[in-house]
Design a protein around this motif. Structure first.
Motif, PDB file in Angstrom:
ATOM      1  N   VAL A 253      19.016  -2.840  22.302  1.00  0.00           N
ATOM      2  CA  VAL A 253      19.688  -3.117  21.031  1.00  0.00           C
ATOM      3  C   VAL A 253      20.081  -1.800  20.381  1.00  0.00           C
ATOM      4  CG1 VAL A 253      18.438  -5.282  20.675  1.00  0.00           C
ATOM      5  CG2 VAL A 253      17.503  -3.162  19.744  1.00  0.00           C
ATOM      6  N   SER A 254      21.062  -1.883  19.515  1.00  0.00           N
ATOM      7  CA  SER A 254      21.512  -0.668  18.838  1.00  0.00           C
ATOM      8  C   SER A 254      21.982  -1.027  17.426  1.00  0.00           C
ATOM      9  CB  SER A 254      22.634  -0.042  19.659  1.00  0.00           C
ATOM     10  OG  SER A 254      22.749   1.304  19.364  1.00  0.00           O
ATOM     11  N   PRO A 255      21.084  -1.593  16.612  1.00  0.00           N
ATOM     12  CA  PRO A 255      21.520  -2.027  15.279  1.00  0.00           C
ATOM     13  C   PRO A 255      21.710  -0.847  14.321  1.00  0.00           C
ATOM     14  CG  PRO A 255      19.165  -2.286  15.482  1.00  0.00           C
ATOM     15  CD  PRO A 255      19.647  -1.793  16.815  1.00  0.00           C
ATOM     16  N   LYS A 256      22.241  -1.129  13.155  1.00  0.00           N
ATOM     17  CA  LYS A 256      22.339  -0.081  12.120  1.00  0.00           C
ATOM     18  C   LYS A 256      20.938   0.254  11.637  1.00  0.00           C
ATOM     19  CE  LYS A 256      26.892   0.133  10.292  1.00  0.00           C
ATOM     20  NZ  LYS A 256      27.697  -0.991  10.777  1.00  0.00           N
ATOM     21  N   VAL A 257      20.109  -0.796  11.431  1.00  0.00           N
ATOM     22  CA  VAL A 257      18.742  -0.571  10.946  1.00  0.00           C
ATOM     23  C   VAL A 257      17.755  -1.316  11.854  1.00  0.00           C
ATOM     24  CG1 VAL A 257      17.157  -0.808   9.002  1.00  0.00           C
ATOM     25  CG2 VAL A 257      19.589  -0.437   8.560  1.00  0.00           C
ATOM     26  N   TYR A 258      16.754  -0.577  12.361  1.00  0.00           N
ATOM     27  CA  TYR A 258      15.699  -1.181  13.166  1.00  0.00           C
ATOM     28  C   TYR A 258      14.374  -0.965  12.437  1.00  0.00           C
ATOM     29  CZ  TYR A 258      12.934  -2.505  17.263  1.00  0.00           C
ATOM     30  OH  TYR A 258      12.082  -3.146  18.120  1.00  0.00           O
ATOM     31  N   MET A 259      13.716  -2.059  12.059  1.00  0.00           N
ATOM     32  CA  MET A 259      12.447  -1.953  11.337  1.00  0.00           C
ATOM     33  C   MET A 259      11.313  -2.306  12.283  1.00  0.00           C
ATOM     34  SD  MET A 259      13.747  -3.928   7.942  1.00  0.00           S
ATOM     35  CE  MET A 259      12.912  -3.164   6.603  1.00  0.00           C
ATOM     36  N   ALA A 260      10.408  -1.362  12.512  1.00  0.00           N
ATOM     37  CA  ALA A 260       9.308  -1.573  13.467  1.00  0.00           C
ATOM     38  C   ALA A 260       7.993  -1.694  12.712  1.00  0.00           C
ATOM     39  CB  ALA A 260       9.256  -0.407  14.444  1.00  0.00           C
ATOM     40  N   ALA A 281       9.823   2.838  10.433  1.00  0.00           N
ATOM     41  CA  ALA A 281       8.585   2.459  11.121  1.00  0.00           C
ATOM     42  C   ALA A 281       7.450   2.353  10.122  1.00  0.00           C
ATOM     43  CB  ALA A 281       8.242   3.489  12.183  1.00  0.00           C
ATOM     44  N   VAL A 282       6.700   1.262  10.210  1.00  0.00           N
ATOM     45  CA  VAL A 282       5.502   1.090   9.386  1.00  0.00           C
ATOM     46  C   VAL A 282       4.323   0.975  10.343  1.00  0.00           C
ATOM     47  CG1 VAL A 282       4.330  -0.331   7.665  1.00  0.00           C
ATOM     48  CG2 VAL A 282       6.827  -0.087   7.582  1.00  0.00           C
ATOM     49  N   ASN A 283       3.410   1.937  10.255  1.00  0.00           N
ATOM     50  CA  ASN A 283       2.265   1.950  11.167  1.00  0.00           C
ATOM     51  C   ASN A 283       1.109   2.627  10.451  1.00  0.00           C
ATOM     52  OD1 ASN A 283       0.461   2.625  13.426  1.00  0.00           O
ATOM     53  ND2 ASN A 283       2.217   2.017  14.699  1.00  0.00           N
ATOM     54  N   LYS A 284      -0.099   2.098  10.650  1.00  0.00           N
ATOM     55  CA  LYS A 284      -1.214   2.690   9.905  1.00  0.00           C
ATOM     56  C   LYS A 284      -1.760   3.954  10.590  1.00  0.00           C
ATOM     57  CE  LYS A 284      -4.777  -0.375  11.712  1.00  0.00           C
ATOM     58  NZ  LYS A 284      -5.729  -1.412  11.465  1.00  0.00           N
ATOM     59  N   ASP A 285      -1.290   4.211  11.816  1.00  0.00           N
ATOM     60  CA  ASP A 285      -1.718   5.411  12.538  1.00  0.00           C
ATOM     61  C   ASP A 285      -0.679   6.524  12.351  1.00  0.00           C
ATOM     62  OD1 ASP A 285      -2.394   7.357  14.324  1.00  0.00           O
ATOM     63  OD2 ASP A 285      -2.204   6.107  16.123  1.00  0.00           O
ATOM     64  N   ALA A 294      11.504   7.941  14.131  1.00  0.00           N
ATOM     65  CA  ALA A 294      11.818   7.210  12.891  1.00  0.00           C
ATOM     66  C   ALA A 294      12.627   8.058  11.908  1.00  0.00           C
ATOM     67  CB  ALA A 294      10.528   6.737  12.240  1.00  0.00           C
ATOM     68  N   SER A 295      13.612   7.447  11.267  1.00  0.00           N
ATOM     69  CA  SER A 295      14.343   8.100  10.189  1.00  0.00           C
ATOM     70  C   SER A 295      13.473   8.051   8.930  1.00  0.00           C
ATOM     71  CB  SER A 295      15.659   7.383   9.908  1.00  0.00           C
ATOM     72  OG  SER A 295      16.198   6.835  11.073  1.00  0.00           O
ATOM     73  N   LEU A 296      12.735   6.948   8.794  1.00  0.00           N
ATOM     74  CA  LEU A 296      11.814   6.797   7.668  1.00  0.00           C
ATOM     75  C   LEU A 296      10.494   6.258   8.215  1.00  0.00           C
ATOM     76  CD1 LEU A 296      11.247   6.640   4.552  1.00  0.00           C
ATOM     77  CD2 LEU A 296      12.087   4.301   4.666  1.00  0.00           C
ATOM     78  N   GLY A 297       9.436   7.028   8.046  1.00  0.00           N
ATOM     79  CA  GLY A 297       8.135   6.593   8.547  1.00  0.00           C
ATOM     80  C   GLY A 297       7.196   6.288   7.389  1.00  0.00           C
ATOM     81  N   VAL A 298       6.547   5.148   7.447  1.00  0.00           N
ATOM     82  CA  VAL A 298       5.623   4.764   6.378  1.00  0.00           C
ATOM     83  C   VAL A 298       4.236   4.570   7.011  1.00  0.00           C
ATOM     84  CG1 VAL A 298       5.151   3.107   4.520  1.00  0.00           C
ATOM     85  CG2 VAL A 298       7.519   3.539   5.233  1.00  0.00           C
ATOM     86  N   VAL A 299       3.290   5.437   6.643  1.00  0.00           N
ATOM     87  CA  VAL A 299       1.925   5.295   7.151  1.00  0.00           C
ATOM     88  C   VAL A 299       1.212   4.341   6.204  1.00  0.00           C
ATOM     89  CG1 VAL A 299      -0.209   6.483   7.782  1.00  0.00           C
ATOM     90  CG2 VAL A 299       1.986   7.632   8.083  1.00  0.00           C
ATOM     91  N   ALA A 300       1.108   3.097   6.623  1.00  0.00           N
ATOM     92  CA  ALA A 300       0.532   2.074   5.734  1.00  0.00           C
ATOM     93  C   ALA A 300       0.195   0.830   6.525  1.00  0.00           C
ATOM     94  CB  ALA A 300       1.542   1.730   4.639  1.00  0.00           C
ATOM     95  N   ASP A 301      -0.530  -0.064   5.853  1.00  0.00           N
ATOM     96  CA  ASP A 301      -0.877  -1.352   6.434  1.00  0.00           C
ATOM     97  C   ASP A 301       0.342  -2.289   6.294  1.00  0.00           C
ATOM     98  OD1 ASP A 301      -1.876  -3.810   7.080  1.00  0.00           O
ATOM     99  OD2 ASP A 301      -3.634  -3.690   5.769  1.00  0.00           O
ATOM    100  N   LEU A 302       0.822  -2.772   7.424  1.00  0.00           N
ATOM    101  CA  LEU A 302       2.032  -3.619   7.363  1.00  0.00           C
ATOM    102  C   LEU A 302       1.801  -4.880   6.557  1.00  0.00           C
ATOM    103  CD1 LEU A 302       2.292  -6.350   9.495  1.00  0.00           C
ATOM    104  CD2 LEU A 302       1.783  -4.556  11.095  1.00  0.00           C
TER     105      LEU A 302
END
Ligand code: FAD
Length: 316
Positions: A253-260, A281-285, A294-302
């Motif tokens: 896939v090659s979307p404009k926005v990919y949320m993992a 990307a949202v990942n607690k690790d 990731a263009s935007l990485g969020v270290v958090a509980d999904l």
């Protein structure tokens, strides 16, 4: 001539087909060649006007065969290519085209490069680029055959409307199909198709069960007009159908926005989504490899981030 195959189902022209026609027009302009578009099967006639909007000089249309058959589709496209001296044959990278394009290539003795993400015309010759080794490198490929064939990765090439002569040529594809689709079962009709989606909301093992896919991730996807994707770990656990799997053994896939959400970012997963324009990307690790792309990485509980996102989007 540059010949583009337009994939349509029951009168619905795929977005990937419009991208392929737009790219065919660009190649035609660069090489001073006219653009032909071939469209087959039930409903083909009703997409002709839409095809013309993207600058087709000739539209070859056949309402036959009535059901998808790889050998008859290959026969139809090869016939049009031969009769019109096609130099380049372009396919959208839909599953159907990936299935029958190699047969066309064999019939035309044309070199075929699949899943390309860029083209260039140098000294009157086509050069293409495609990701290899799960997206770790980009191969640049030249053609030695007289006819060049490509399939385009969906969502990579820009749509561009333009002018063309728009002549319509009707023809028919006759013959006995060696193999024919007898029944098509659409899973989750009405939902956004993964390979065509502009936004993908994807979940991995971190999502912890099927319910979260069915409820929260689906709700977020619906609010955003997005498709739901998944890692292989989630698919193998039986939480979501394989048709949602993104990656080396799933869909590219090659979307404009990919949320993992809760996806570690294994190389086999990145192979399927690494060319997305904007990756959240949202990942607690904090050391999860997904953060490297990731263009935007969020270290958090999904489980905190997803409901908060849903609330905010509802307010907007
Ligand atoms: P994990 O690697 O287990 O990661 C789960 C992540 O969730 C972790 O990073 C963790 O920190 C995070 N997490 C957990 N709880 C939370 C929480 N509450 N909030 C936020 N984050 C949380 N994989 C694919 O995806 N697609 C493929 O097509 C594919 N093809 C493969 C082909 C081959 C030949 C092989 C060998 C493997 C393939 N794989 C594929 C598998 C791949 O190697 C990984 O095993 C898989 O991608 C891991 O999935 P995951 O990221 O969901 O799981």
């Amino acid at each position: 001539m540059i010949l583009v195959f337009a994939d349509q189902r029951d009168g619905n022209l795929k977005k990937a087909s419009k991208e392929a026609i737009s790219e065919g027009k660009r190649l035609g302009s660069a090489l001073s060649l006219p653009l032909g578009v071939v469209v087959l099967g039930k409903g083909a006639g009703s997409v002709v006007d839409e095809i013309k909007k993207y600058g087709a000089d000739k539209v070859f249309v056949s309402e036959t065969p009535d059901a998808y058959s790889p050998d008859l589709y290959a026969e139809g496209v090869a016939k049009v290519a031969k009769e019109n001296g096609a130099k380049i044959v372009v396919f959208p990278g839909t599953s159907m085209c990936v299935d029958f394009a190699p047969r066309v290539s064999a019939k035309l003795e044309a070199g075929l490069v699949t899943d390309i993400t860029a083209t260039e015309v140098k000294d009157g010759k086509l050069i293409v680029r495609k990701p290899v080794y799960s997206g770790k490198a980009i191969a640049t490929v030249e053609f030695k055959s007289d006819i060049a064939m490509v399939t385009l990765r969906p969502n990579v090439f820009e749509l561009a409307e333009s002018e063309g002569a728009g002549e319509v040529v009707e023809f028919s594809v006759e013959g006995e199909a060696k193999a024919k689709a007898v029944k098509v079962e659409m899973k989750e009709a009405g939902k956004v198709e993964l390979t065509e989606a502009t936004i993908i909301v994807s979940g991995g093992r971190g999502v912890k069960g099927p319910e979260y896919f069915q409820n929260e991730l689906q709700q977020l996807a619906d609010l955003l007009g997005a498709a739901v994707g998944a890692s292989r770990a989630a698919v193998d656990a039986g939480w979501i159908d394989h048709s949602h799997q993104v990656g080396q053994t799933g869909k590219v896939v090659s979307p404009k926005v990919y949320m993992a959400f809760g996806i570690s970012g294994a190389i086999q997963h990145l192979a399927g989504m690494g060319t997305s324009q904007y990756i959240i990307a949202v990942n607690k690790d904090p050391d999860a490899p997904i953060f490297n792309v990731a263009s935007l990485g969020v270290v958090a509980d999904l489980f905190k981030v997803v409901p908060a996102l849903i609330e905010e989007i509802k307010k907007a």
